[in-house]
Design a protein around this motif. Structure first.
Motif, PDB file in Angstrom:
ATOM      1  N   ALA B  28      -0.547  -0.175  35.722  1.00 45.72           N
ATOM      2  CA  ALA B  28       0.285   0.203  36.905  1.00 45.72           C
ATOM      3  C   ALA B  28      -0.089   1.411  37.404  1.00 45.72           C
ATOM      4  CB  ALA B  28       1.623  -0.150  36.654  1.00 45.72           C
ATOM      5  N   GLY B  29       0.200   1.626  38.696  1.00 44.42           N
ATOM      6  CA  GLY B  29      -0.209   2.911  38.946  1.00 44.42           C
ATOM      7  C   GLY B  29       1.327   3.534  39.563  1.00 44.42           C
ATOM      8  N   ASN B  30       1.178   4.837  39.944  1.00 44.46           N
ATOM      9  CA  ASN B  30       2.260   5.465  40.488  1.00 44.46           C
ATOM     10  C   ASN B  30       2.243   5.599  42.163  1.00 44.46           C
ATOM     11  OD1 ASN B  30       0.262   7.608  40.332  1.00 44.46           O
ATOM     12  ND2 ASN B  30       1.053   8.212  38.543  1.00 44.46           N
ATOM     13  N   LEU B 168      10.195  17.388  33.622  1.00 45.47           N
ATOM     14  CA  LEU B 168      10.636  16.110  34.120  1.00 45.47           C
ATOM     15  C   LEU B 168      11.398  14.982  33.153  1.00 45.47           C
ATOM     16  CD1 LEU B 168      11.106  14.733  37.110  1.00 45.47           C
ATOM     17  CD2 LEU B 168       9.103  13.335  36.564  1.00 45.47           C
ATOM     18  N   VAL B 170      12.017  11.679  33.038  1.00 46.04           N
ATOM     19  CA  VAL B 170      11.494  10.560  34.097  1.00 46.04           C
ATOM     20  C   VAL B 170      12.641   9.513  33.994  1.00 46.04           C
ATOM     21  CG1 VAL B 170       9.112  10.826  34.216  1.00 46.04           C
ATOM     22  CG2 VAL B 170      10.001   9.557  32.253  1.00 46.04           C
ATOM     23  N   LEU B 171      13.442   9.272  32.772  1.00 44.24           N
ATOM     24  CA  LEU B 171      14.493   8.236  32.718  1.00 44.24           C
ATOM     25  C   LEU B 171      15.666   8.595  33.908  1.00 44.24           C
ATOM     26  CD1 LEU B 171      14.727   7.405  29.102  1.00 44.24           C
ATOM     27  CD2 LEU B 171      13.808   6.177  30.773  1.00 44.24           C
ATOM     28  N   GLN B 174      13.666   8.343  37.501  1.00 39.03           N
ATOM     29  CA  GLN B 174      13.302   7.038  38.005  1.00 39.03           C
ATOM     30  C   GLN B 174      12.159   6.845  39.027  1.00 39.03           C
ATOM     31  OE1 GLN B 174      15.228   3.687  36.696  1.00 39.03           O
ATOM     32  NE2 GLN B 174      14.743   5.308  35.256  1.00 39.03           N
ATOM     33  N   PRO B 175      11.103   7.302  38.685  1.00 34.41           N
ATOM     34  CA  PRO B 175       9.923   7.299  39.528  1.00 34.41           C
ATOM     35  C   PRO B 175       9.341   5.980  39.844  1.00 34.41           C
ATOM     36  CG  PRO B 175       9.171   8.126  37.528  1.00 34.41           C
ATOM     37  CD  PRO B 175      10.668   7.779  37.508  1.00 34.41           C
ATOM     38  N   VAL B 177       6.703   2.854  39.910  1.00 35.80           N
ATOM     39  CA  VAL B 177       5.455   2.438  39.415  1.00 35.80           C
ATOM     40  C   VAL B 177       5.160   0.896  40.305  1.00 35.80           C
ATOM     41  CG1 VAL B 177       4.342   1.599  37.572  1.00 35.80           C
ATOM     42  CG2 VAL B 177       6.086   3.277  37.123  1.00 35.80           C
ATOM     43  N   LYS B 179       2.116  -1.971  41.466  1.00 35.03           N
ATOM     44  CA  LYS B 179       1.040  -2.930  41.446  1.00 35.03           C
ATOM     45  C   LYS B 179       1.080  -3.808  42.342  1.00 35.03           C
ATOM     46  CE  LYS B 179      -2.871  -3.558  39.030  1.00 35.03           C
ATOM     47  NZ  LYS B 179      -3.795  -2.662  38.147  1.00 35.03           N
ATOM     48  N   TYR B 184       8.500  -1.098  40.808  1.00 35.53           N
ATOM     49  CA  TYR B 184       9.165  -1.036  39.572  1.00 35.53           C
ATOM     50  C   TYR B 184       9.517   0.421  39.285  1.00 35.53           C
ATOM     51  CZ  TYR B 184       6.269  -5.367  39.213  1.00 35.53           C
ATOM     52  OH  TYR B 184       5.622  -6.613  39.596  1.00 35.53           O
ATOM     53  N   THR B 185      10.348   0.450  38.106  1.00 34.04           N
ATOM     54  CA  THR B 185      10.647   1.758  37.542  1.00 34.04           C
ATOM     55  C   THR B 185      10.344   1.692  36.210  1.00 34.04           C
ATOM     56  OG1 THR B 185      11.934   3.940  37.670  1.00 34.04           O
ATOM     57  CG2 THR B 185      13.003   1.587  37.590  1.00 34.04           C
ATOM     58  N   ILE B 186      10.751   2.741  35.464  1.00 37.49           N
ATOM     59  CA  ILE B 186      10.544   2.834  34.010  1.00 37.49           C
ATOM     60  C   ILE B 186      11.841   2.551  33.370  1.00 37.49           C
ATOM     61  CG2 ILE B 186       8.731   4.344  34.344  1.00 37.49           C
ATOM     62  CD1 ILE B 186      10.315   6.367  33.312  1.00 37.49           C
ATOM     63  N   ARG B 187      11.265   2.146  32.070  1.00 36.14           N
ATOM     64  CA  ARG B 187      12.520   2.189  30.908  1.00 36.14           C
ATOM     65  C   ARG B 187      11.897   2.493  29.542  1.00 36.14           C
ATOM     66  NH1 ARG B 187      11.230  -2.012  27.241  1.00 36.14           N
ATOM     67  NH2 ARG B 187       9.902  -3.702  27.822  1.00 36.14           N
ATOM     68  N   ALA B 188      12.759   2.923  28.833  1.00 33.53           N
ATOM     69  CA  ALA B 188      12.276   3.400  27.431  1.00 33.53           C
ATOM     70  C   ALA B 188      11.886   2.231  26.548  1.00 33.53           C
ATOM     71  CB  ALA B 188      13.417   4.130  26.518  1.00 33.53           C
TER      72      ALA B 188
END
Lengths: 188, 188
Positions: B28-30, B168, B170-171, B174-175, B177, B179, B184-188
């Motif tokens: 995936a990209g940013n 930063l 990131v959690l 919530q940048p 992400v 495709k 999407y965003t991120i999770r641990a």
């Protein structure tokens, strides 16, 4: 009613970042495991946090590697590499491939990763990764303390189970997203 | 006991991807929102899915922009841009900034985004983004159908609430992400 939310938003300060923290203002990044080989075909793996696609037609990608890394001159001399995409399940092995040097060890053996032949280039694919982009180096640019390699994609493959209609289903693939060597994956 | 899991793993096929699907094998990209301006200081925003850091010392980043985009020549001619990092809460506005052209509209006005002055360059920051990297163009490389701009970071800032010890979180940030234009965003 007092608009405390709005007021807070209005006053929210932007904090200036010191020179060594400037890149913290960027988003999270992705992670790939790059394979390359020496003139005798001995393969190595380097974990790279600098990767992006750069062209659709022809398909080209960029990867950044520091000149002091063992893989740097392998890619420079052989002109070929493979971008392998790891899922979050590979995060420990991915991390180890980033901190150990191929000058000292065979990372495939040491970390239990499986090399499988690429279709168009000499460096192998990492079987445990979900996607593989085989590249020939078409350009190289020195950018500060890293070399940016531009790779023309000559073949690509992926695990059947992460594809949906020919596209990557990232919720199935669970790629790694990183910042400051902390590793995450994605959610809807 | 029959090792059905191992057998499955062994037989799991790698699917070859057609030329127009080759980049699906990447992670995936940013996403970043790049601001730039014309010679009169009129600002524009372009959403870019091609971004990566490339050097720590000096801090430099890369961004890829297609030559036909309005922002391409603004960056080329003015030699300055700002990388703004949006959180997932901005995904609709970010998407609109990617599909509309600054030739036709003022994206700040049209999409309710707030320009605030940068510290070292003329293009403004987007206040609603959590991070801001001010850049001067130090190199430009044509890579297939895109131009890669290398920016030297001259100043950077971020919202206080997404920083933890100068890094930063990131959690919290919530940048985004992405495709295939799915966000999407991120999770641990």
């Amino acid at each position: 009613m007092f608009l405390i939310g709005k007021l807070h938003e209005h006053l929210m300060p932007k904090v200036e970042l010191n020179k060594n923290k400037m890149l913290q203002a960027g988003p999270a990044g992705n992670i790939v495991m790059v394979t390359c080989c020496d003139k005798d075909g001995r393969a190595n793996i380097i974990t790279a946090g600098m990767y992006m696609p750069i062209s659709s037609n022809p398909p080209q990608i960029c990867v950044g590697i520091a000149p002091e890394r063992y893989s740097h001159n392998l890619i420079l001399e052989q002109g070929e590499f493979v971008v392998n995409s790891p899922s979050i399940m590979l995060k420990e092995k991915m991390h180890l491939c980033g901190i150990k040097s191929g000058r000292d060890i065979d990372k495939f053996k040491e970390f239990g990763l499986t090399p499988i032949p690429a279709k168009k280039v000499r460096p192998p694919l990492i079987k445990e990764c979900f996607g593989h982009i085989e590249c020939e180096v078409v350009n190289r640019v020195i950018c500060g303390d890293h070399t940016l390699f531009v790779g023309q994609v000559v073949s690509a493959s992926a695990d059947k189970e992460v594809l949906a209609g020919g596209n990557l289903d990232v919720l199935k693939a669970q790629p790694i997203v990183q910042k400051n060597h902390l590793y995450y994956t994605i959610r809807a």
